[in-house]
Design a protein around this motif. Sequence first.
Motif, PDB file in Angstrom:
ATOM      1  N   UNK A   1       0.930  -1.070  -0.069  1.00 44.63           N
ATOM      2  CA  UNK A   1      -0.063   0.076   0.012  1.00 44.63           C
ATOM      3  C   UNK A   1       0.627   1.234   0.040  1.00 44.63           C
ATOM      4  N   UNK A   2       1.960   1.177   0.194  1.00 46.10           N
ATOM      5  CA  UNK A   2       2.823   2.487   0.536  1.00 46.10           C
ATOM      6  C   UNK A   2       2.948   3.221  -0.798  1.00 46.10           C
ATOM      7  N   UNK A   3       3.204   2.582  -1.774  1.00 43.47           N
ATOM      8  CA  UNK A   3       3.459   3.062  -3.202  1.00 43.47           C
ATOM      9  C   UNK A   3       2.156   3.738  -3.702  1.00 43.47           C
ATOM     10  N   UNK A   4       1.110   3.468  -3.273  1.00 48.15           N
ATOM     11  CA  UNK A   4       0.061   4.140  -4.020  1.00 48.15           C
ATOM     12  C   UNK A   4      -0.104   5.767  -4.005  1.00 48.15           C
TER      13      UNK A   4
ATOM     14  N   UNK B   1     -11.884  -4.003   3.459  1.00 49.00           N
ATOM     15  CA  UNK B   1     -10.858  -3.341   4.022  1.00 49.00           C
ATOM     16  C   UNK B   1      -9.923  -2.243   2.972  1.00 49.00           C
ATOM     17  N   UNK B   2     -10.090  -2.867   1.658  1.00 49.06           N
ATOM     18  CA  UNK B   2      -9.560  -2.234   0.698  1.00 49.06           C
ATOM     19  C   UNK B   2     -10.395  -0.794   0.137  1.00 49.06           C
TER      20      UNK B   2
ATOM     21  N   UNK C   1      -5.929 -15.492  -0.737  1.00 47.17           N
ATOM     22  CA  UNK C   1      -7.205 -15.090  -0.683  1.00 47.17           C
ATOM     23  C   UNK C   1      -7.271 -13.718  -0.526  1.00 47.17           C
ATOM     24  N   UNK C   2      -6.372 -13.250   0.609  1.00 48.28           N
ATOM     25  CA  UNK C   2      -6.530 -11.971   1.038  1.00 48.28           C
ATOM     26  C   UNK C   2      -6.095 -11.017  -0.235  1.00 48.28           C
ATOM     27  N   UNK C   3      -5.225 -11.406  -0.850  1.00 50.45           N
ATOM     28  CA  UNK C   3      -4.323 -10.585  -2.036  1.00 50.45           C
ATOM     29  C   UNK C   3      -5.496 -10.310  -3.102  1.00 50.45           C
ATOM     30  N   UNK C   4      -6.148 -11.513  -3.409  1.00 51.26           N
ATOM     31  CA  UNK C   4      -7.344 -11.503  -4.324  1.00 51.26           C
ATOM     32  C   UNK C   4      -8.546 -10.539  -3.812  1.00 51.26           C
ATOM     33  N   UNK C   5      -8.898 -10.624  -2.440  1.00 52.97           N
ATOM     34  CA  UNK C   5      -9.743  -9.502  -2.070  1.00 52.97           C
ATOM     35  C   UNK C   5      -9.283  -8.008  -2.268  1.00 52.97           C
ATOM     36  N   UNK C   6      -7.999  -7.847  -2.143  1.00 54.99           N
ATOM     37  CA  UNK C   6      -7.334  -6.501  -1.992  1.00 54.99           C
ATOM     38  C   UNK C   6      -7.470  -6.063  -3.400  1.00 54.99           C
ATOM     39  N   UNK C   7      -7.223  -7.106  -4.621  1.00 49.77           N
ATOM     40  CA  UNK C   7      -7.279  -6.597  -5.980  1.00 49.77           C
ATOM     41  C   UNK C   7      -8.888  -6.305  -6.148  1.00 49.77           C
ATOM     42  N   UNK C   8      -9.650  -7.155  -5.857  1.00 51.77           N
ATOM     43  CA  UNK C   8     -11.286  -6.853  -6.095  1.00 51.77           C
ATOM     44  C   UNK C   8     -11.602  -5.578  -5.389  1.00 51.77           C
TER      45      UNK C   8
ATOM     46  N   UNK D   1     -12.815  -3.613  -8.550  1.00 53.70           N
ATOM     47  CA  UNK D   1     -14.397  -3.958  -8.708  1.00 53.70           C
ATOM     48  C   UNK D   1     -15.260  -2.726  -7.825  1.00 53.70           C
ATOM     49  N   UNK D   2     -14.855  -2.553  -6.351  1.00 51.13           N
ATOM     50  CA  UNK D   2     -15.347  -1.900  -5.692  1.00 51.13           C
ATOM     51  C   UNK D   2     -15.253  -0.465  -5.951  1.00 51.13           C
ATOM     52  N   UNK D   3     -13.902  -0.228  -6.437  1.00 51.48           N
ATOM     53  CA  UNK D   3     -13.419   1.319  -6.892  1.00 51.48           C
ATOM     54  C   UNK D   3     -14.355   1.441  -8.186  1.00 51.48           C
TER      55      UNK D   3
END
Length: 466
Positions: free
Chosen positions: A32-35, A282-283, A402-409, A413-415
Motif C-alpha cells: 500500500x505504501x506506493x499508492x 478493507x481495501x 485469498x487476502x490478495x485476491x480480495x485486495x485486488x477486487x 471492482x469496488x472502486x
Amino acid sequence: MLDANIPTADRNRVGALAGLSLAILLSSLGTSIANVALPTLAQHFAAPFPHVQWVVLAYLLASTVLIAGIGRLGDLFGRRRLLLAGLAVFSAASLLAGLSPSLPFLIVVRAIQGAGAAAMMALAMAFVSETVPKERIGSTMGLLGTMSAVGTALGPSLGGLLISAFGWPSIFLVAVPFGIVAFGLVWHFLPADRKAATAARFDLVGATLLAISLAAYALAMTAGGGRIGLVNAALVATAIIGAILFVVRQSRTVFPLIRPAAFRRPGFPASLAANILVATVIMVTLVVGPFYLSRTLGLGPAEVGFVLAIGPVVSVLTGMLAGRLVDRFGAAPMVAAGLATMAAGAAGLPVLSALFGLPGYIAAIVVLTPGYQLFQAANNAAVMTGIAADERGVISGLLNLSRNLGLITGASLMGAIFAAATGTRDLAGADPAAVAFGMQVTFTVAAALLIVALGLSLRRFRRAPA
C-alpha cells in the motif's frame, strides 16, 4: 538485544515472533505504501498515470501469482531457507527501487520485491504452529494479523509523510534496514529446517497453470481503469479455463501443488471465501475514504493522513486482545463475532458520517477495525490449526492468496462501483455531494458482502464447531 535473564526457550520464541511479525509488516506495507507516490512518480518520470500505476500492480501481481507456489516450495525444501531468501530478495529490491534511474527499471524491481514479499507472507504464518504452544496460537495469529492490518492501512499515511520529508525514494529505502533486521532475527531464532519426510516433487505444471489463472484474474480486475471491455472478458475467460485445468491437474498428478483433500476440510473453503470478502471491504476503506475525507468533508492532505492513521492505531490496540479472545472462546464463534462487528461498522459508516460528519466517520472506523482484527485472528487460527507439517506452507500461502485476491477486487471492482455511483471518472474533482452518495452506495455493498461472509461462517460453525 533480548534480556539475557529470560529463559532460552522464551527468548527464542520472542525473537522468532519479532522476525515473523516484521516480515508480515514489511510485506503488507509494500502493498500500500506506493499508492500515494503515484502522482509524484508520474511527474518525476514524465510518464502517464496508466504506466506509473504498474509500480503498484507489478508488486501485487508478483506476490499474488507466486504465493501459493512458494508456500509449497517451502514445505518441500525448507521454510526457513525460503523465508530468508525472500527477506534478502525483498530488501535488495527495496534498495534498487529507491535508486531507480527509470520507470521501467522501477517496475521490474517492484515485481522482484513482490516475489520476495510472497515468500514472507506465505511462510511467516506457517511457522506459528512450531513456534508457540497450541493454546497460544490465537494470540499469535492476533499479533500477525495486527502487523498485516497495520502494514496495509499505514502505507498511505506513512508514504505521504516520507515523500514530503525526503522524496519518493524514501518509501522504498525505508524498508531496507528493517528487512535486514528481520533477516537477522529469522536467521538467529527460527529452528533449522528439517529434512522432508517424503520424496515429494514440486508440481511445476500445476504451479504454472495457477500462476496463469491468477495473473489473468488480476489483470482483468485492473485493466481498463474500471471499464469493462473485451480485454477484461478475455482475461476472465483465461482465468476460468486456467483454473479448470489446474483443478484437473491436481486431481490426477501424484504430487499435487495443493492436495484436493485440503478443500474437503470442514470450513476451509468458507474460510478462504470469507477472507476474500473481508479483504475486499478493507481495501474499500483505503480507496473510498481519502476521497470522502478530502472532497466531502474538506480535509487537507495532512488531516486525511491523520484520520487514515486511526485505523492502524486501533489495530495495534486491539490485535492482541482479539487473539486472546480466540484462545479463550474458540475460533469459529469469534469469526462470526468479528464479521458481525465489521458489518455493523460498514453499515453504520455512511449513516454516522451523514449525521455527525467526521466524528461519525471515525466512530464507524473504530467499530470496523476491531472487528477486522478479531476476524483475522480467528480465521487464521481456524485454518492453520491441525495442519500437517508438510502442508503448512501451501495452506498459509492459500490464506494469504485469498487476502490478495480480495485486495485486488476491492481496489478495482469496488472502486468501479464507487466511481459509477459518484457519476464521474474524475474523482479528484467530483462534487462533494456526489462523493458522499458514492460512499454511501459503496459501503452499503460492503456491508452486504460482510453479511454474506457472516452467513458462510455461521454455516461453518453449525457444521464444525471450534
